[in-house]
Design an enzyme around this catalytic site. Structure first.
Site, PDB file in Angstrom:
ATOM      1  N   ALA A   1      48.691 121.513   6.388  1.00  0.00           N
ATOM      2  CA  ALA A   1      47.359 121.356   6.510  1.00  0.00           C
ATOM      3  C   ALA A   1      46.675 120.382   7.513  1.00  0.00           C
ATOM      4  O   ALA A   1      45.700 120.834   8.355  1.00  0.00           O
ATOM      5  CB  ALA A   1      46.557 121.380   5.277  1.00  0.00           C
TER       6      ALA A   1
ATOM      7  N   GLY B   1      43.427 124.129  14.270  1.00  0.00           N
ATOM      8  CA  GLY B   1      42.696 124.759  13.262  1.00  0.00           C
ATOM      9  C   GLY B   1      42.628 124.113  11.875  1.00  0.00           C
ATOM     10  O   GLY B   1      43.866 123.895  11.304  1.00  0.00           O
TER      11      GLY B   1
ATOM     12  N   CYS C   1      41.086 130.771   3.801  1.00  0.00           N
ATOM     13  CA  CYS C   1      41.050 129.142   3.571  1.00  0.00           C
ATOM     14  C   CYS C   1      39.411 128.884   3.341  1.00  0.00           C
ATOM     15  O   CYS C   1      38.594 129.200   3.815  1.00  0.00           O
ATOM     16  CB  CYS C   1      41.132 128.566   5.082  1.00  0.00           C
ATOM     17  SG  CYS C   1      41.090 126.770   4.745  1.00  0.00           S
TER      18      CYS C   1
END
Length: 541
Positions: A299, A356, A363
């Site tokens: 992430a 991103g 999300c």
């Protein structure tokens, strides 16, 4: 603390300004003498009176028209002839199905590659499943779709269980020796008892088939001649090898498939966790299985040094493999949203940077933590950082419409990753379900959600009681578009929008699109103005 006052854009807050590239094209063709004449005409535009300026403008346009006629330049660009090959050279379509459990599996990978794009197998698939799907992709035909087959001793409920797996109108019925014995069409099983044997309803007479050497055009002509819309392709032994429909054949005329190494099979990406303790062994396994590209994913890639250490190890591994085989295996690493992180990833060995944090539909990172960056701004800033090194950006997240894809590509992304939008298709991994009104949907969840966290986390007593950390929707229903139930339909819809956008700025390819596009900023009211009126509000009276 640092406070940045600059306004940064999301896709909704941006638009592409139309651009006429004729002046640039004229400058490339005219002689030195004609350049002098052109400049003299432009100087006359500064005349004192409006009448003189108008006359000068007319003379200038007449000169430009004559130049275009003389050198045969400036013809209108058709959306059907523009080249949408990605700027990074990976595949033939700038769209990637995201590495999400609810989005990408075997069926999605095949459909995406047949359309020229790519699909990324998720990080938390088992090694056996990853190798099985990669092997499957390496043996697919670039034109013929893998058929749905059913043994002749099965029932209608068996048929209904598999017909929802692909956007195909029929299933090939085979005997115990895998020989074709009939075709059962979806239209022929409406309101039929589920225990009815498939042999009672399948078509067995005047079956139209072909050998595995027929072209798309010949297949269309054969189907039209025989008034059929489903064409089984049989190998020399009479076994179903593939299928074509009119739509599949027509799609292949527009979209060039993304094939694997050595033009064999179809391409497929696979994901390795960027923070795994030893990702090299998994990368070795994927390379040996025949993967076309590797995504190193987490992430937030730009934290500490472990992700960069792992990237460097995999880059060295891939370099050695490429030197031994001449096959290129691109490494895609992310996610990041800053120019500084982009440069660090490039230095550690990535070919492509995935950009991103927080824009995805599943999300909630930005909502729950406040961390991230408006997606279009992140793409533009990271593209500017990567361009001097000859590297590329993939825009990951926030894609809801064709305009979003066009904006990302205009901003310099070489490809766009799509997640939740593709979850609501026939090809996504989930089972097809129906709500109480009979509408089709599939379930989806974010890769930072509680469901995903539970899959990847080790046993932890505290987390089992209090719940796993979540920064995403744990469960959502994504409805299939009745007009576009297949991912192939959605891609065609997207590319129609993107190629039309390219013609508005005079771009023949995506490099020209990036160079010519001028992105402006608009308010939410401006965005709403550009939306079509809801069809419910314009019912006929």
């Amino acid at each position: 603390m640092e406070f940045r006052e600059s306004f940064e854009q999301t896709y909704n807050e941006a638009f592409i300004i139309p651009f006429n590239s004729i002046d640039d094209k004229i400058a490339q063709h005219i002689s030195a003498e004609e350049k002098t004449t052109l400049q003299q005409l432009k100087d006359q535009l500064n005349a004192d009176s409006s009448e003189s300026r108008l006359e000068a403008q007319k003379q200038l346009m007449e000169f430009k028209i004559n130049i275009c006629d003389k050198y045969n330049i400036g013809n209108i660009i058709s959306r059907d002839t523009v080249d949408f090959t990605p700027r990074d050279g990976f595949g033939n379509l700038p769209i990637v199905a995201a590495n999400m459990d609810g989005v990408t599996g075997k069926r999605m990978a095949e459909a995406m590659a047949m359309m020229g794009g790519s699909a990324a197998l998720p990080q938390y698939m088992s090694d056996d499943d990853l190798c099985r799907i990669i092997e499957y992709m390496n043996t697919r035909h670039p034109l013929y779709r893998t058929p749905l087959t059913l043994k002749s001793d099965k029932k209608i409920y068996n048929f209904e269980n598999i017909i929802s797996k692909r956007d195909l109108p029929a299933v090939v019925i085979i005997d115990q020796d895998d020989q074709l014995v009939g075709i059962l069409h979806k239209r022929d099983v409406q309101s039929v008892n589920k225990d009815t044997p498939v042999t009672k309803l399948m078509v067995t007479e005047r079956l139209v088939t072909s050998k595995p050497d027929i072209s798309a055009v010949d297949a269309i002509n054969l189907m039209k001649k025989n008034k059929v819309k489903f064409l089984p392709i049989l190998d020399e032994s009479g076994h179903p090898f593939g299928v074509l429909t009119e739509k599949l054949a027509a799609m292949s005329l527009r979209y060039k498939p993304h094939q694997g190494h050595g033009k064999k099979g179809l391409a497929v990406l696979a994901t390795v966790g960027a923070l795994n303790r030893d990702p090299v062994e998994k990368a070795k396994m994927l390379i040996n299985a025949g993967v076309t590209g590797i995504i190193l994913d987490t992430a937030h890639f730009d934290q500490g040094i472990q992700s960069y250490r792992n990237l460097n190890k995999i880059a060295n591994l891939v370099s050695n493999y490429e030197n031994a085989t001449d096959y290129k295996i691109p490494i895609i690493a992310g996610n990041v949203v800053t120019p500084e992180a982009t440069v660090r990833i490039i230095g550690a060995g990535a070919d492509i940077i995935k950009v991103g944090i927080g824009p995805g539909a599943m999300c909630s990172t930005r909502y729950e933590t406040g961390v991230g960056r408006p997606q279009l701004a992140a793409v533009m800033k990271c593209v500017n950082a990567a361009e001097p090194y000859g590297k590329h950006i993939w825009a990951d997240g926030g894609i809801k419409t064709p305009r979003d894809v066009a904006l990302a590509l205009a901003a310099g992304a070489s490809q766009v990753m799509v997640g939740s939008w593709f979850a609501g298709t026939m090809e996504s991994p989930g089972d097809l379900k129906y709500d109480f009104e009979g509408h089709k949907y599939k379930e989806n969840f974010g890769m930072a959600s509680r469901s995903a966290s539970e899959k990847r986390s080790q046993r932890d007593t505290m987390r089992e009681i209090l719940g796993h950390r979540s920064e995403g929707s744990n469960r959502s229903f994504v409805y299939l578009d009745p007009d576009r139930p297949s991912v192939m339909d959605i891609i065609h819809y997207i590319i129609d929008g993107v190629t039309s956008s390219m013609t508005y700025v005079g771009a023949q390819n995506l490099s020209e699109f990036f160079r010519n596009a001028n992105i402006g900023i608009q308010s939410q009211i401006g965005y709403e103005e550009g939306k079509p009126l809801d069809i419910v509000k314009i019912k006929r009276i």
